[in-house]
Scaffold this motif. Structure first.
Motif: not given
Length: 264
Positions: A107, A205-206, A209, A212-213
């Motif tokens: 992540g 996109q990554k 993410e 967000e995490r």
């Protein structure tokens, strides 16, 4: 990322050397485990990177996990952001020695390199529960040992049975980090994956993410701390814990009591 003793630090050192030859500035985040008994950490990974200690184009930051699970430290994301803001073109993250489910690095990093070595027994069994599934590239380090080719074959067979990703087929490479053999090919493969990520907007996109995490994790941590602070007045927390320990109250009901007291 990879198991203890797979040569991650030496491989990171060699990758840094090759990156500097190509004119890239490098940031390195080396994460070491914290003792659950003393709370201390040796932070020894940087010892293998001393050849870069005086290089102004390389910044090395050692971190202790401080009990944080997943293979990284709690503040690893923030350190990566600082290095990025400081202009480091490539940032290498070395996780603690991981097993089957310490996969938090996927992540954080745009390209995940899973490092293994011959002689671990059933190498694929070691990884298949989690780490095998996150790798963009797989490296069999110390490939001058016996059974290196068998280890490579096992990874290739397992990857053939794994679900196919969005257009990217993970590669299996071999290196001998102590001599530098295979490091150039590994770095080329890393940049190839980087180009693939940029082509399909997967990089953006990554990044979303990851943000967000990080936001959700910080929100959870802050809410928990404030909830405990508001509830634990006049020793109410110890009273509640005592009831749970005496089995006059179950933990789930105890949590509901805390939330009710603070109005959630």
């Amino acid at each position: 990322t990879g198991p203890p003793g797979s040569g991650k630090s030496t491989l990171a050192d060699r990758l840094t050397e090759e990156l500097r030859k190509r004119g890239k500035t490098v940031g390195i985040v080396a994460v070491d485990p914290t003792s659950p008994f003393t709370g201390g950490a040796i932070l020894a990974d940087r010892i293998r990177m001393q050849s870069h200690s005086l290089d102004p184009g390389v910044f090395i930051r050692s971190m202790a996990t401080r009990g944080h699970l997943g293979g990284l430290a709690r503040a690893t994301n923030e350190i990566v952001d600082v290095m990025d803001a400081a202009g480091k073109e490539v940032i290498l993250i070395e996780t603690v020695g991981v097993g089957q489910d310490e996969v938090e690095v996927v992540g954080t990093a745009h390209t995940c390199v899973v490092v293994s070595v011959p002689g671990l027994g059933d190498e694929v069994q070691t990884f298949k529960a989690g780490v095998l599934e996150i790798g963009d590239l797989f490296v069999v380090n110390k490939a001058d040992r016996e059974d290196a080719n068998r280890t490579i074959t096992e990874f290739e067979m397992m990857l053939q049975m794994a679900p196919k990703g969005a257009g990217w087929s993970p590669k299996v490479l071999k290196t001998v980090a102590t001599t530098g053999e295979g490091v150039t090919a590994l770095l080329d493969a890393i940049f190839e994956h980087r180009a693939f990520m940029n082509e399909g907007d997967l990089h953006r996109q990554k990044a979303r993410e990851r943000s967000e995490r990080a936001f959700v994790a910080l929100l959870q941590e802050t809410l928990t701390a404030r909830a405990l602070e508001r509830f634990d007045r006049n020793g109410r927390m110890q009273e509640l814990i005592a009831r749970v320990a005496d089995r006059t109250l179950d933990p789930y009901t105890a949590v509901d009591e805390v939330l009710a007291k603070i109005g959630l």
